[in-house]
Design an enzyme around this catalytic site. Structure first.
Site, PDB file in Angstrom:
ATOM      1  N   VAL A   1      -3.020  -6.582   6.833  1.00 20.57           N
ATOM      2  CA  VAL A   1      -4.089  -7.126   7.674  1.00 20.57           C
ATOM      3  C   VAL A   1      -5.112  -7.833   6.789  1.00 20.57           C
ATOM      4  O   VAL A   1      -5.716  -7.224   5.898  1.00 20.57           O
ATOM      5  CB  VAL A   1      -4.770  -6.015   8.498  1.00 20.57           C
ATOM      6  CG1 VAL A   1      -5.941  -6.579   9.298  1.00 20.57           C
ATOM      7  CG2 VAL A   1      -3.762  -5.346   9.429  1.00 20.57           C
TER       8      VAL A   1
ATOM      9  N   PRO B   1      -0.282  35.303   6.478  1.00 23.31           N
ATOM     10  CA  PRO B   1       0.993  35.054   7.154  1.00 23.31           C
ATOM     11  C   PRO B   1       0.827  34.270   8.451  1.00 23.31           C
ATOM     12  O   PRO B   1      -0.217  34.323   9.107  1.00 23.31           O
ATOM     13  CB  PRO B   1       1.490  36.469   7.456  1.00 23.31           C
ATOM     14  CG  PRO B   1       0.224  37.254   7.685  1.00 23.31           C
ATOM     15  CD  PRO B   1      -0.813  36.646   6.769  1.00 23.31           C
TER      16      PRO B   1
ATOM     17  N   ILE C   1       0.851  -1.185   0.000  1.00 28.72           N
ATOM     18  CA  ILE C   1       0.000   0.000   0.000  1.00 28.72           C
ATOM     19  C   ILE C   1       0.887   1.235   0.000  1.00 28.72           C
ATOM     20  O   ILE C   1       1.661   1.456   0.928  1.00 28.72           O
ATOM     21  CB  ILE C   1      -0.938   0.024   1.228  1.00 28.72           C
ATOM     22  CG1 ILE C   1      -1.833  -1.223   1.212  1.00 28.72           C
ATOM     23  CG2 ILE C   1      -1.783   1.292   1.239  1.00 28.72           C
ATOM     24  CD1 ILE C   1      -2.685  -1.383   2.456  1.00 28.72           C
TER      25      ILE C   1
ATOM     26  N   LYS D   1       8.452  27.792   5.464  1.00 26.92           N
ATOM     27  CA  LYS D   1       7.179  28.344   4.998  1.00 26.92           C
ATOM     28  C   LYS D   1       6.703  29.418   5.977  1.00 26.92           C
ATOM     29  O   LYS D   1       6.598  29.166   7.180  1.00 26.92           O
ATOM     30  CB  LYS D   1       6.133  27.235   4.889  1.00 26.92           C
ATOM     31  CG  LYS D   1       4.745  27.734   4.519  1.00 26.92           C
ATOM     32  CD  LYS D   1       3.721  26.620   4.587  1.00 26.92           C
ATOM     33  CE  LYS D   1       2.318  27.154   4.377  1.00 26.92           C
ATOM     34  NZ  LYS D   1       1.288  26.116   4.528  1.00 26.92           N
TER      35      LYS D   1
END
Length: 504
Positions: free
Chosen positions: A188, A98, A44, A80
């Protein structure tokens, strides 16, 4: 010592959510003797389209005692300072949301009230002139905040990270295993539920059976434990937020590394641009009601800069959350818990906040229903707050150039958001509590950016001398500018202090 404490926690699924849970819990539960196991399937893939975060990411790293410089290098991250919104009010206009503070409160009044009076009186500074993060972003400057600073500008700016989700999961996996988390590589096959509707065991495809006191579901949209096994149900919010698909692509970097995310409004949604050290993440979030997958891919590929590194991936989603994020002995985390479009980069924040609430209400083997209810109430409020904040960007638009944006102009707005907007329109005030994530400054930044102006300011602001207030604000803006211009360029700072190792 109490005898009914948990002995074990099993995390199902890796990726950002699974390994964040393993990292934070292994730190928080150190010395508790609670065994943490993570089951990760090799079949996955992580939905790793690049990630843009918010300042709580820095708190997560501090709590886990992860070295920031090492983390940035390992995840090819950039810094960032906020998000630039292009074409949201109308094509050709932009504004900036901001991080951190905007201005300083004046004599107990919110700075926005002082700025609003100053604006009405005809004295001109932009709202963002008083935001250190906004001016840093505008001039592409950055430095880590020095500790114990007296300068209010250096105390006030906030920052987060742009990072590669695949590299983050890899780094946190190694970190967690170093803290004692056991990793099992398997899928699983079966979830066994007992007569109380608690998860009892997991049968894995390698023949192993896993028993645990508590389970954390990090299996993505499918919600293998929380939904497929426990069937808690899903609260769908697409009537508020109709975007239900995203197409993502990675490109080589072109030009400088701006210390901000760019979100550009498009015909049927919006595109993102997230600059990393080694590449740029791009995507288009859109509504399939107003745009086909082929049209979305064309729009995105027309907008990107740099050369393509991968083929475009289309990711369907349904905005909303599980009706119960914690149910019996199972906690849903990340995409298994819910999905809110990444307009304000809140996915990783919600993972962290869910874990913080979980630790606060950490269960024992009695599993009192009141503890579970208190947790769900808290996290539901967090999801609703972020939902409303995202809706704010759409419902205040002035665009009417496409069917999608015309729908947004008349879109349904939750009462919780409508009340907030009405109070702001009346007198520029934002109702806010300490538990809320988005600050008053954040709300004011979006509303000001979308040209939503109050009818009047707080009446007691007229006690201030207008010219004196204007001088104070001019000095504030000048202080921000002068301090910022002494900082290094963002790209130079990364190269000097935390450049990523060359990718193999």
């Amino acid at each position: 010592m109490q005898k009914n404490t948990l002995n074990s926690i099993c995390i199902v699924g890796g990726g950002t959510a699974g390994w964040m849970a393993a990292s934070l819990l292994s730190s928080a539960l150190q010395g508790s003797h609670i065994k943490i196991t993570l089951i990760e399937s090799p079949d996955i893939a992580t939905i790793g389209v690049g990630e843009s975060t918010v300042p709580s990411m820095m708190e997560f790293l501090r709590v886990c005692r992860i070295n920031l410089k090492e983390f940035v290098e390992a995840t090819s991250a950039t810094f960032k300072l906020g998000i630039r919104f292009d074409d949201w009010l109308k094509p050709g206009e932009q504004y900036f949301h901001p991080f951190g503070r905007v201005g300083q409160d004046i004599n107990g009044f919110a700075f926005y009230q002082a700025w609003l009076k100053n604006s009405v009186d005809g004295y001109g500074t932009r709202w963002v002139d008083h935001s250190p993060s906004a001016i840093m972003a505008e001039h592409q400057r950055f430095m880590l905040r020095p500790s114990q600073q007296q300068n209010w500008v250096l105390r006030s700016y906030g920052y987060a990270l742009h990072l590669d989700a695949i590299l983050v999961a890899r780094y946190l996996r190694d970190f967690s295993q170093g803290c004692g988390v056991e990793r099992i590589e398997a899928t699983v096959d079966k979830v066994v539920i007992d007569e109380r509707q608690f998860i009892h065991t997991l049968a894995l495809n390698n023949g192993i059976t896993i028993t645990s006191d508590f389970f954390i579901d990090c299996t993505g949209f499918k919600g293998l434990l929380i939904e497929e096994a426990l069937k808690v149900g899903y609260e769908d919010w697409t009537h508020y937020l109709p975007c239900n698909r995203a197409v993502a692509v990675q490109t080589t970097n072109a030009g400088t590394l701006p210390p901000f995310t760019i979100a550009t409004a498009r015909e049927a949604g919006w595109t993102w641009r997230i600059p990393l050290q080694h590449r740029t993440g791009n995507g288009y979030v859109y509504s399939s009601q107003y745009c086909s997958d082929d049209q979305a891919i064309h729009t995105l590929l027309t907008a990107v800069e740099g050369e393509l590194l991968i083929e475009p991936r289309v990711i369907p989603f349904a905005t909303g959350r599980r009706k119960k994020i914690w149910h019996n002995n199972c906690l849903a985390l990340g995409l298994a818990a819910g999905f809110l479009e990444p307009l304000e980069s809140t996915a990783i924040h919600l993972i962290y906040k869910t874990l913080v609430h979980f630790i606060r209400y950490f269960p024992d083997q009695d599993f009192e229903v009141y503890t579970e209810q208190a947790f769900n109430q808290k996290i539901n409020i967090d999801y609703q707050e972020i939902r409303d904040f995202i809706i704010l960007h759409y419902c205040t638009t002035g665009r009417d150039d496409t069917e999608f944006w015309r729908w947004c102009q008349g879109m349904p707005v939750p009462d919780s958001l409508q009340e907030k907007i009405c109070l702001f329109r009346a007198r520029g005030q934002i109702e806010h509590t300490p538990d809320q994530f988005f600050s008053q400054d954040s709300w004011c930044s979006i509303l000001e950016g979308m040209k939503v102006r109050p009818k009047k300011y707080h009446p007691l602001m007229d006690a201030f001398d207008g010219q004196g207030l204007a001088s104070t604000l001019q000095e504030s803006a000048q202080s921000v500018y002068e301090t910022v211009m002494q900082m290094p360029m963002h790209g130079d700072y990364i190269q000097q202090h935390c450049a990523a190792k060359k990718m193999m």
